[in-house]
Design an enzyme around this catalytic site. Sequence first.
Site, short mmCIF file in Angstrom:
data_model
loop_
_atom_site.label_atom_id
_atom_site.label_comp_id
_atom_site.label_asym_id
_atom_site.label_seq_id
_atom_site.Cartn_x
_atom_site.Cartn_y
_atom_site.Cartn_z
N LYS A 1 70.80 14.81 53.05
CA LYS A 1 71.51 13.85 52.17
C LYS A 1 72.55 13.07 52.97
O LYS A 1 73.27 13.65 53.78
CB LYS A 1 72.20 14.60 51.03
CG LYS A 1 71.23 15.21 50.06
CD LYS A 1 71.94 15.82 48.88
CE LYS A 1 70.92 16.45 47.94
NZ LYS A 1 71.42 17.58 47.22
N GLU B 1 74.35 32.82 66.38
CA GLU B 1 73.89 32.83 64.98
C GLU B 1 75.07 33.25 64.11
O GLU B 1 75.79 34.19 64.44
CB GLU B 1 72.72 33.81 64.86
CG GLU B 1 72.21 34.09 63.47
CD GLU B 1 71.79 32.85 62.69
OE1 GLU B 1 70.95 32.08 63.15
OE2 GLU B 1 72.35 32.66 61.59
N ASP C 1 69.41 22.96 60.77
CA ASP C 1 69.51 22.39 59.42
C ASP C 1 69.63 20.87 59.55
O ASP C 1 70.54 20.39 60.23
CB ASP C 1 70.74 22.97 58.70
CG ASP C 1 70.66 24.49 58.61
OD1 ASP C 1 69.53 25.02 58.52
OD2 ASP C 1 71.71 25.15 58.64
N ASP D 1 61.64 19.23 62.44
CA ASP D 1 60.51 18.82 61.59
C ASP D 1 60.93 17.61 60.77
O ASP D 1 60.14 17.12 59.97
CB ASP D 1 60.16 19.94 60.60
CG ASP D 1 61.26 20.12 59.58
OD1 ASP D 1 62.37 20.50 59.99
OD2 ASP D 1 61.04 19.82 58.39
#
Length: 203
Positions: free
Chosen positions: A116, A62, A112, A148
Amino acid sequence: MQSEHRKPVPNEFMPDDYFARLNPSTIFNNDQPLEIDLGCGDGSFLIAMAQQFPERNFLGVERLLGRVKKVCRKAERENLDNCKVLRLESKYVIEWLFPENSIDRLHLLCPDPWPKARHHKNRLVQQDFLEALYKALKPGGEFCFKTDHPEYFEWVEEEMNTFQKFEQLEWPEDAFFYPKTDFQLQWEAEGKVVERARFQKPE
Ligand SMILES: C[S@@+](CC[C@H](N)C(=O)[O-])C[C@H]1O[C@@H](n2cnc3c(N)ncnc32)[C@H](O)[C@@H]1O
């Protein structure tokens, strides 16, 4: 890649040398199977897995220091010797830190999606990452992915098809213990569908 200039908190793993391949058995000082959770976020998945499987080791990766410290505190509170967190950039860890044939299972959960088009280059799953992952996984090692984001899911399937060296495995719901992550719970509460795919480096 900048190395850290602070003392590790309990359950945090800091390599002695950020610029050399590490010896994975120095992370937990044993040779239990190693699973890595890239972008472990709040660590709920990592902690639940470590509690469920004391005979395996779990390393969260992380980049955000606040999250790293929080997950380390949880692991310490739960007395988990088999759970640590490394504060570093995901791709660097797989490409430069781990030696060949060293990881048993890699989890990339709700990363993430960079929706775009001009940001697609930032998506982690691309050919160079897959090449590094393929090397770092042990034969028979697995890559588990969830998102998702339907378009990122398709992207990953296409990248995997182009790469060719992994085999896709079945992953029916509840096939094995696999807790939902914080983000999966959030997305599902909003009515979104989280898709999953599981791949294996052939034996
Ligand atoms: C969308 S969250 C998902 C967290 C967790 N996997 C979950 O499903 O609940 C993505 C996490 O990955 C971390 N992250 C994003 N890019 C990263 C990178 N390049 N290296 C390390 N961590 C990263 C973020 O700080 C964040 O905690």
